[in-house]
Design a protein around this motif. Structure first.
Motif, PDB file in Angstrom:
ATOM      1  N   PHE A 196       2.783  -2.656  -5.477  1.00 25.88           N
ATOM      2  CA  PHE A 196       2.463  -1.239  -5.284  1.00 25.88           C
ATOM      3  C   PHE A 196       1.358  -1.117  -4.244  1.00 25.88           C
ATOM      4  O   PHE A 196       0.580  -2.044  -4.047  1.00 25.88           O
ATOM      5  CB  PHE A 196       1.981  -0.591  -6.589  1.00 25.88           C
ATOM      6  N   SER A 197       1.301   0.054  -3.594  1.00 29.58           N
ATOM      7  CA  SER A 197       0.199   0.362  -2.676  1.00 29.58           C
ATOM      8  C   SER A 197      -0.511   1.615  -3.166  1.00 29.58           C
ATOM      9  O   SER A 197       0.137   2.570  -3.606  1.00 29.58           O
ATOM     10  CB  SER A 197       0.730   0.594  -1.261  1.00 29.58           C
ATOM     11  N   PHE A 198      -1.828   1.585  -3.072  1.00 25.55           N
ATOM     12  CA  PHE A 198      -2.642   2.773  -3.368  1.00 25.55           C
ATOM     13  C   PHE A 198      -3.438   3.163  -2.135  1.00 25.55           C
ATOM     14  O   PHE A 198      -4.618   3.494  -2.211  1.00 25.55           O
ATOM     15  CB  PHE A 198      -3.558   2.507  -4.574  1.00 25.55           C
ATOM     16  N   ASN A 199      -2.780   3.084  -0.995  1.00 23.34           N
ATOM     17  CA  ASN A 199      -3.375   3.540   0.254  1.00 23.34           C
ATOM     18  C   ASN A 199      -3.522   5.070   0.206  1.00 23.34           C
ATOM     19  O   ASN A 199      -2.916   5.726  -0.646  1.00 23.34           O
ATOM     20  CB  ASN A 199      -2.470   3.094   1.414  1.00 23.34           C
ATOM     21  N   GLY A 200      -4.304   5.621   1.120  1.00 27.86           N
ATOM     22  CA  GLY A 200      -4.606   7.054   1.089  1.00 27.86           C
ATOM     23  C   GLY A 200      -3.405   7.968   1.201  1.00 27.86           C
ATOM     24  O   GLY A 200      -3.446   9.116   0.749  1.00 27.86           O
ATOM     25  N   ASN A 201      -2.313   7.491   1.799  1.00 26.57           N
ATOM     26  CA  ASN A 201      -1.152   8.369   2.005  1.00 26.57           C
ATOM     27  C   ASN A 201      -0.105   8.209   0.897  1.00 26.57           C
ATOM     28  O   ASN A 201       0.928   8.870   0.919  1.00 26.57           O
ATOM     29  CB  ASN A 201      -0.516   8.087   3.371  1.00 26.57           C
ATOM     30  N   LYS A 202      -0.348   7.343  -0.078  1.00 31.02           N
ATOM     31  CA  LYS A 202       0.647   7.129  -1.135  1.00 31.02           C
ATOM     32  C   LYS A 202       0.460   8.160  -2.261  1.00 31.02           C
ATOM     33  O   LYS A 202      -0.466   8.959  -2.219  1.00 31.02           O
ATOM     34  CB  LYS A 202       0.533   5.694  -1.659  1.00 31.02           C
ATOM     35  N   ILE A 203       1.304   8.105  -3.294  1.00 30.46           N
ATOM     36  CA  ILE A 203       1.276   9.147  -4.328  1.00 30.46           C
ATOM     37  C   ILE A 203      -0.041   9.135  -5.094  1.00 30.46           C
ATOM     38  O   ILE A 203      -0.613  10.171  -5.389  1.00 30.46           O
ATOM     39  CB  ILE A 203       2.492   9.026  -5.273  1.00 30.46           C
ATOM     40  N   GLU A 239       9.862  -7.486  -4.472  1.00 27.80           N
ATOM     41  CA  GLU A 239      10.229  -6.066  -4.465  1.00 27.80           C
ATOM     42  C   GLU A 239       9.054  -5.255  -3.913  1.00 27.80           C
ATOM     43  O   GLU A 239       8.035  -5.115  -4.582  1.00 27.80           O
ATOM     44  CB  GLU A 239      10.569  -5.646  -5.901  1.00 27.80           C
ATOM     45  N   ASP A 240       9.222  -4.706  -2.722  1.00 23.90           N
ATOM     46  CA  ASP A 240       8.180  -3.871  -2.123  1.00 23.90           C
ATOM     47  C   ASP A 240       8.336  -2.447  -2.657  1.00 23.90           C
ATOM     48  O   ASP A 240       9.114  -1.646  -2.143  1.00 23.90           O
ATOM     49  CB  ASP A 240       8.268  -3.913  -0.591  1.00 23.90           C
ATOM     50  N   SER A 241       7.560  -2.180  -3.711  1.00 23.51           N
ATOM     51  CA  SER A 241       7.616  -0.899  -4.400  1.00 23.51           C
ATOM     52  C   SER A 241       6.435  -0.027  -3.991  1.00 23.51           C
ATOM     53  O   SER A 241       6.061   0.894  -4.715  1.00 23.51           O
ATOM     54  CB  SER A 241       7.569  -1.188  -5.912  1.00 23.51           C
ATOM     55  N   ALA A 242       5.874  -0.333  -2.809  1.00 22.33           N
ATOM     56  CA  ALA A 242       4.651   0.336  -2.338  1.00 22.33           C
ATOM     57  C   ALA A 242       4.762   1.855  -2.404  1.00 22.33           C
ATOM     58  O   ALA A 242       3.801   2.554  -2.717  1.00 22.33           O
ATOM     59  CB  ALA A 242       4.335  -0.098  -0.910  1.00 22.33           C
ATOM     60  N   GLU A 243       5.969   2.364  -2.116  1.00 21.00           N
ATOM     61  CA  GLU A 243       6.156   3.818  -2.042  1.00 21.00           C
ATOM     62  C   GLU A 243       6.807   4.370  -3.298  1.00 21.00           C
ATOM     63  O   GLU A 243       7.126   5.560  -3.366  1.00 21.00           O
ATOM     64  CB  GLU A 243       7.041   4.132  -0.815  1.00 21.00           C
ATOM     65  N   ALA A 244       7.059   3.513  -4.286  1.00 19.17           N
ATOM     66  CA  ALA A 244       7.991   3.902  -5.360  1.00 19.17           C
ATOM     67  C   ALA A 244       7.361   3.960  -6.743  1.00 19.17           C
ATOM     68  O   ALA A 244       8.070   3.870  -7.741  1.00 19.17           O
ATOM     69  CB  ALA A 244       9.180   2.953  -5.356  1.00 19.17           C
ATOM     70  N   SER A 259      -5.213  -4.188  -1.209  1.00 12.43           N
ATOM     71  CA  SER A 259      -4.210  -3.424  -0.452  1.00 12.43           C
ATOM     72  C   SER A 259      -2.808  -3.847  -0.870  1.00 12.43           C
ATOM     73  O   SER A 259      -2.628  -4.909  -1.493  1.00 12.43           O
ATOM     74  CB  SER A 259      -4.367  -3.630   1.065  1.00 12.43           C
ATOM     75  N   GLY A 260      -1.838  -3.025  -0.523  1.00 12.49           N
ATOM     76  CA  GLY A 260      -0.440  -3.383  -0.762  1.00 12.49           C
ATOM     77  C   GLY A 260      -0.042  -4.562   0.103  1.00 12.49           C
ATOM     78  O   GLY A 260       0.750  -5.417  -0.309  1.00 12.49           O
ATOM     79  N   THR A 261      -0.595  -4.611   1.312  1.00 16.26           N
ATOM     80  CA  THR A 261      -0.267  -5.708   2.220  1.00 16.26           C
ATOM     81  C   THR A 261      -0.726  -7.046   1.634  1.00 16.26           C
ATOM     82  O   THR A 261       0.027  -8.036   1.665  1.00 16.26           O
ATOM     83  CB  THR A 261      -0.944  -5.485   3.594  1.00 16.26           C
ATOM     84  N   SER A 262      -1.946  -7.073   1.076  1.00 19.96           N
ATOM     85  CA  SER A 262      -2.393  -8.336   0.473  1.00 19.96           C
ATOM     86  C   SER A 262      -1.549  -8.675  -0.744  1.00 19.96           C
ATOM     87  O   SER A 262      -1.320  -9.859  -1.023  1.00 19.96           O
ATOM     88  CB  SER A 262      -3.897  -8.338   0.155  1.00 19.96           C
TER      89      SER A 262
HETATM   90  C1  PLP Z   1       2.110   1.409   2.458  1.00 19.90           C
HETATM   91  C2  PLP Z   1       3.112   0.337   2.459  1.00 19.90           C
HETATM   92  C3  PLP Z   1       2.762  -1.019   2.422  1.00 19.90           C
HETATM   93  C4  PLP Z   1       1.352  -1.513   2.594  1.00 19.90           C
HETATM   94  O1  PLP Z   1       0.425  -1.056   1.706  1.00 19.90           O
HETATM   95  P1  PLP Z   1      -1.120  -0.965   2.153  1.00 19.90           P
HETATM   96  O2  PLP Z   1      -1.769  -0.622   0.845  1.00 19.90           O
HETATM   97  O3  PLP Z   1      -1.228   0.120   3.162  1.00 19.90           O
HETATM   98  O4  PLP Z   1      -1.532  -2.284   2.661  1.00 19.90           O
HETATM   99  C5  PLP Z   1       3.759  -1.961   2.336  1.00 19.90           C
HETATM  100  N1  PLP Z   1       5.047  -1.617   2.329  1.00 19.90           N
HETATM  101  C6  PLP Z   1       5.434  -0.336   2.392  1.00 19.90           C
HETATM  102  C7  PLP Z   1       6.894  -0.035   2.351  1.00 19.90           C
HETATM  103  C8  PLP Z   1       4.486   0.687   2.481  1.00 19.90           C
HETATM  104  O5  PLP Z   1       4.877   1.950   2.590  1.00 19.90           O
END
Ligand code: PLP
Length: 385
Positions: free
Chosen positions: A192-199, A168-173, A65-68
């Protein structure tokens, strides 16, 4: 009732099944395997595609996950009990939670109105004050909110000046860039995040970008329970079970094939809103301040000026859209206003708070159709008629 239009939904390429099948057929069902290696390589190439990127080679590790990834990145920076870590207040809570997991204290900093991201002046003010009370920050968590790059030059200039590392929290970028450098290339560690709601999505997943292969190897060590070199299980440090599975990496490989196209479609959604709201001067569509900033427009967002419109607020619009089965969501409620974080220090004024009060995210998915856009346009125009 019309089908629901979502804010941001997973959007498959169709080839994910083949990659998953390959993993099943070869019996690579573990958080290790060929798809994982390939997915990491593809991400690395993606980051290096722009001309200004030539000067350095990032190493990536895919995680669950992005959180981890944020947790691991902060651990790599040596954040531990009693440390102070500065974090942008205008963000999703996953930017801040890992600070607390490590026993450190988050300190929140306000946004600037141009990028909605961390205000460089407030950041410096916070650092100077924290230093003066003998609480020099150990790290700074920056965020490219909604895929809009933050003011990279100024933020990193300040971080360098005071010798503080940046996560750098680039989860959305993913797919955003600043000065022709990919977001995800600026931090000492980036996420980076590859959660279900991301790009792009691996159902759940994330990645940590490191500057050297040695850092990657150390992070992989932490991410796989910190196993010492030995025939038996031996551990001399605390570790985590954070690696991405080879199956999920297969989904990621399928998603990499359409990443550029889907970023293009998100940008088209933003262009659609710019046009839609052109005739409605009370509404501002969140847009890059200049050509240095090239957002992916993960989510399109607007603000409504309550002084100009009599009585119409973001809630009026949100509820009107809801009646039409169209999802929208208020902008981030700032972290310093969250009940769980209220006790931590905050440096800033009311920029993030005002965004929360007046702003709304609108349906932005790459899978929205002309019919969906028509429904959105009709619902919006009915509110501002
Ligand atoms: C989605 C998101 C995360 C966390 O990512 P997960 O994959 O959902 O754990 C962290 N920071 C931001 C800004 C996010 O949008």
């Amino acid at each position: 009732m019309n089908p629901k239009i979502y804010l941001s939904q997973p959007h498959v390429s169709g080839n994910e099944v083949d990659f998953i099948k390959k993993a099943l057929d070869s019996n690579w069902l573990a958080p290790i395997g060929p798809s994982l290696d390939e997915f990491e390589k593809e991400l690395q190439l993606f980051l290096l595609q722009f001309p200004n990127n030539k000067f350095k080679t990032p190493s990536l590790l895919a995680l669950n996950s992005g959180t981890s990834a944020i947790h691991l990145g902060l651990r790599m920076l040596g954040v531990s009990k009693g440390d102070v870590v500065i974090c942008q207040t205008f963000t999703f809570i996953a930017s801040a939670n890992p600070i607390v997991y490590l026993g450190a204290e988050p300190v929140f900093v306000d946004s600037e109105s141009e990028t909605w991201n961390m205000c460089p002046d407030k950041l410096e003010e916070a650092i100077i004050h924290l230093k003066s009370i003998d609480k020099k920050p150990k790290a700074i968590v920056t965020v490219h909110s909604y895929g809009m790059p933050y003011n990279v030059n100024r933020i990193h200039e300040i971080a360098n000046k005071y010798n503080i590392k940046v996560l750098e929290d680039s989860a959305e970028a993913i797919g955003s860039r600043y000065d022709n450098i990919s977001c995800g290339m600026f931090g000492d560690y980036s996420v980076f995040s590859f959660n279900g709601n991301k790009i792009i999505t691996t159902s759940s997943g994330g990645a940590l970008v490191t500057k050297t292969l040695a850092h990657k190897e150390k992070a992989v060590f932490f991410a796989t329970q910190s196993r010492d070199e030995a025939p038996h299980y031996q551990h001399s440090e605390i570790g985590y079970n954070y690696r991405m599975s080879n199956i999920c990496a297969g989904i990621g490989r399928g998603q990499m094939e359409i990443l550029d196209a889907h970023v293009g479609l998100r940008r088209d959604m933003h262009a659609f809103y710019v046009k839609l709201f052109q005739a409605i001067p009370e509404v501002t569509v969140f847009t890059a301040p200049n050509d240095v900033y090239v957002p992916n427009y993960w989510l399109s967002a607007i603000t409504i000026d309550p002084k100009i419109i009599n009585g119409i607020t973001r809630e009026t619009l949100r509820l009107a859209l809801e009646v039409e089965n169209i999802e929208s969501r208020p902008l981030w409620k700032p972290m310093h206003l969250q009940p769980i974080f209220a006790k931590y220090p905050y440096y800033g004024s009311d920029v993030a708070e005002t965004l929360f009060e007046n702003g709304l995210c609108l349906p932005s998915g790459s899978n929205l159709t002309d019919k969906d856009r028509k429904r959105i346009a009709i619902a919006v125009k009915a509110v501002f008629k």
